[in-house]
Design a protein around this motif. Structure first.
Motif, PDB file in Angstrom:
ATOM      1  N   ARG A   1       0.748  -1.288  -0.007  1.00 55.93           N
ATOM      2  CA  ARG A   1      -0.082   0.156   0.103  1.00 55.93           C
ATOM      3  C   ARG A   1       0.866   1.352   0.051  1.00 55.93           C
ATOM      4  N   LEU A   2       2.161   1.146   0.482  1.00 56.65           N
ATOM      5  CA  LEU A   2       2.962   2.353   0.699  1.00 56.65           C
ATOM      6  C   LEU A   2       4.215   2.201   0.075  1.00 56.65           C
ATOM      7  N   SER A   3       4.830   3.325  -0.394  1.00 60.56           N
ATOM      8  CA  SER A   3       5.967   3.482  -1.086  1.00 60.56           C
ATOM      9  C   SER A   3       7.195   3.076  -0.158  1.00 60.56           C
ATOM     10  N   ASP A   4       8.121   2.646  -0.524  1.00 63.54           N
ATOM     11  CA  ASP A   4       9.375   2.410   0.320  1.00 63.54           C
ATOM     12  C   ASP A   4       9.710   4.005   1.120  1.00 63.54           C
ATOM     13  N   ARG A   5       9.531   4.823   0.142  1.00 66.53           N
ATOM     14  CA  ARG A   5       9.989   6.316   0.639  1.00 66.53           C
ATOM     15  C   ARG A   5       8.984   6.623   1.888  1.00 66.53           C
ATOM     16  N   ALA A   6       7.710   6.251   1.648  1.00 64.87           N
ATOM     17  CA  ALA A   6       6.761   6.478   2.870  1.00 64.87           C
ATOM     18  C   ALA A   6       7.096   5.448   3.907  1.00 64.87           C
ATOM     19  N   ILE A   7       7.384   4.480   3.907  1.00 65.15           N
ATOM     20  CA  ILE A   7       7.790   3.646   5.051  1.00 65.15           C
ATOM     21  C   ILE A   7       8.822   4.201   5.723  1.00 65.15           C
ATOM     22  N   PHE A   8       9.909   4.592   4.813  1.00 61.53           N
ATOM     23  CA  PHE A   8      11.066   5.025   5.527  1.00 61.53           C
ATOM     24  C   PHE A   8      11.085   6.153   6.249  1.00 61.53           C
ATOM     25  N   ILE A   9       9.975   7.240   5.707  1.00 58.45           N
ATOM     26  CA  ILE A   9       9.823   8.420   6.569  1.00 58.45           C
ATOM     27  C   ILE A   9       8.938   8.259   7.721  1.00 58.45           C
ATOM     28  N   PHE A  10       8.247   7.305   8.017  1.00 63.24           N
ATOM     29  CA  PHE A  10       7.526   6.860   9.008  1.00 63.24           C
ATOM     30  C   PHE A  10       8.530   6.318   9.917  1.00 63.24           C
ATOM     31  N   SER A  11       9.395   5.424   9.450  1.00 62.53           N
ATOM     32  CA  SER A  11      10.364   4.781  10.453  1.00 62.53           C
ATOM     33  C   SER A  11      11.424   5.982  10.886  1.00 62.53           C
ATOM     34  N   LEU A  12      11.714   6.911  10.163  1.00 62.67           N
ATOM     35  CA  LEU A  12      12.884   7.626  10.516  1.00 62.67           C
ATOM     36  C   LEU A  12      12.115   8.659  11.526  1.00 62.67           C
ATOM     37  N   ALA A  13      10.640   8.874  11.553  1.00 60.10           N
ATOM     38  CA  ALA A  13      10.126   9.555  12.518  1.00 60.10           C
ATOM     39  C   ALA A  13      10.186   9.005  13.788  1.00 60.10           C
ATOM     40  N   ILE A  14       9.908   7.686  13.567  1.00 58.96           N
ATOM     41  CA  ILE A  14       9.640   6.971  15.168  1.00 58.96           C
ATOM     42  C   ILE A  14      11.227   6.862  15.774  1.00 58.96           C
ATOM     43  N   SER A  15      12.102   6.858  14.665  1.00 58.57           N
ATOM     44  CA  SER A  15      13.731   6.648  15.331  1.00 58.57           C
ATOM     45  C   SER A  15      13.895   7.984  15.949  1.00 58.57           C
TER      46      SER A  15
ATOM     47  N   VAL B   1      18.178   6.252  13.107  1.00 55.73           N
ATOM     48  CA  VAL B   1      18.027   7.386  12.240  1.00 55.73           C
ATOM     49  C   VAL B   1      18.989   7.274  11.210  1.00 55.73           C
ATOM     50  N   GLY B   2      20.063   6.940  11.415  1.00 57.94           N
ATOM     51  CA  GLY B   2      21.033   6.938  10.375  1.00 57.94           C
ATOM     52  C   GLY B   2      20.903   5.731   9.171  1.00 57.94           C
ATOM     53  N   PHE B   3      20.340   4.650   9.778  1.00 63.16           N
ATOM     54  CA  PHE B   3      19.930   3.876   8.947  1.00 63.16           C
ATOM     55  C   PHE B   3      18.705   4.287   7.650  1.00 63.16           C
ATOM     56  N   PHE B   4      17.734   4.987   8.469  1.00 62.54           N
ATOM     57  CA  PHE B   4      16.721   5.392   7.472  1.00 62.54           C
ATOM     58  C   PHE B   4      17.190   6.614   6.636  1.00 62.54           C
ATOM     59  N   ARG B   5      18.058   7.400   7.268  1.00 61.04           N
ATOM     60  CA  ARG B   5      18.685   8.517   6.315  1.00 61.04           C
ATOM     61  C   ARG B   5      19.325   8.010   5.138  1.00 61.04           C
ATOM     62  N   ARG B   6      20.168   6.758   5.525  1.00 57.99           N
ATOM     63  CA  ARG B   6      20.794   5.991   4.616  1.00 57.99           C
ATOM     64  C   ARG B   6      19.742   5.545   3.546  1.00 57.99           C
ATOM     65  N   ALA B   7      18.602   4.896   3.861  1.00 53.53           N
ATOM     66  CA  ALA B   7      17.778   4.066   3.154  1.00 53.53           C
ATOM     67  C   ALA B   7      17.185   5.300   2.155  1.00 53.53           C
ATOM     68  N   LEU B   8      16.770   6.477   2.621  1.00 53.54           N
ATOM     69  CA  LEU B   8      16.499   7.609   1.616  1.00 53.54           C
ATOM     70  C   LEU B   8      17.379   8.013   0.745  1.00 53.54           C
ATOM     71  N   ASP B   9      18.571   8.046   1.383  1.00 53.16           N
ATOM     72  CA  ASP B   9      19.795   8.517   0.376  1.00 53.16           C
ATOM     73  C   ASP B   9      19.839   7.567  -0.892  1.00 53.16           C
ATOM     74  N   HIS B  10      19.443   6.134  -0.700  1.00 57.63           N
ATOM     75  CA  HIS B  10      19.722   5.116  -1.484  1.00 57.63           C
ATOM     76  C   HIS B  10      18.701   5.277  -2.629  1.00 57.63           C
ATOM     77  N   LEU B  11      17.700   6.001  -2.126  1.00 62.56           N
ATOM     78  CA  LEU B  11      16.442   6.298  -3.122  1.00 62.56           C
ATOM     79  C   LEU B  11      16.772   7.516  -3.963  1.00 62.56           C
ATOM     80  N   GLY B  12      17.929   8.346  -3.518  1.00 59.45           N
ATOM     81  CA  GLY B  12      18.282   9.561  -4.413  1.00 59.45           C
ATOM     82  C   GLY B  12      17.692  10.597  -3.574  1.00 59.45           C
ATOM     83  N   LEU B  13      17.460  10.576  -2.315  1.00 60.98           N
ATOM     84  CA  LEU B  13      16.766  11.807  -1.611  1.00 60.98           C
ATOM     85  C   LEU B  13      17.684  12.372  -0.516  1.00 60.98           C
ATOM     86  N   ASP B  14      17.672  13.460  -0.382  1.00 62.67           N
ATOM     87  CA  ASP B  14      18.254  14.176   1.145  1.00 62.67           C
ATOM     88  C   ASP B  14      17.112  14.252   2.038  1.00 62.67           C
ATOM     89  N   ALA B  15      17.756  13.426   3.192  1.00 60.70           N
ATOM     90  CA  ALA B  15      16.639  13.277   4.217  1.00 60.70           C
ATOM     91  C   ALA B  15      16.355  14.683   4.862  1.00 60.70           C
TER      92      ALA B  15
END
Length: 124
Positions: free
Chosen positions: A8-22, A31-45
């Protein structure tokens, strides 16, 4: 659990949710793990432009990470207006796993691997 959400949700949305919890749990390694995950999607956390759905997920994750008792009826109504009951159950269960993960990382004072160091948030 992530697999259920991915339907139902994109990886991006799941990572943003997870980053907020972290972040709410003040847990540097996740926090670093999900910032890196977003970076691997080509995004700047640090410079994400969030959609309405992502903003809602970020707010939900922050509340759950800080104090689940503080979840307002208004926020729950917004969530229920956006997501069906199955997604809400899956999000909440996933949040519980994230809180357990952050608790573990904090208690054992986990050290980041070399690749993760670049994604940790600066401390003041």
């Amino acid at each position: 659990m992530k697999e259920a959400l991915s339907a139902r949700l994109s990886d991006r949305a799941i990572f943003i949710f997870s980053l907020a919890i972290s972040k709410a749990q003040r847990s540097p390694i996740p926090v670093g793990f999900f910032r890196r995950a977003l970076d691997h999607l080509g995004l700047d956390a640090d410079n994400l432009e969030l959609s309405d759905e992502e903003r809602l997920l970020e707010e939900f994750g922050t509340v759950l990470g800080q104090d689940a008792h503080a979840l307002s009826d208004a926020l729950w109504e917004k969530l229920a207006g956006r997501f069906d009951q199955t997604v809400l159950v899956d999000l909440t269960a996933f949040a519980g796993l994230m809180v357990a993960t952050t608790l573990f990382a904090n208690v054992v004072r986990a050290e980041p691997d070399d690749d993760l160091v670049a994604f940790l948030e600066p401390t003041s």
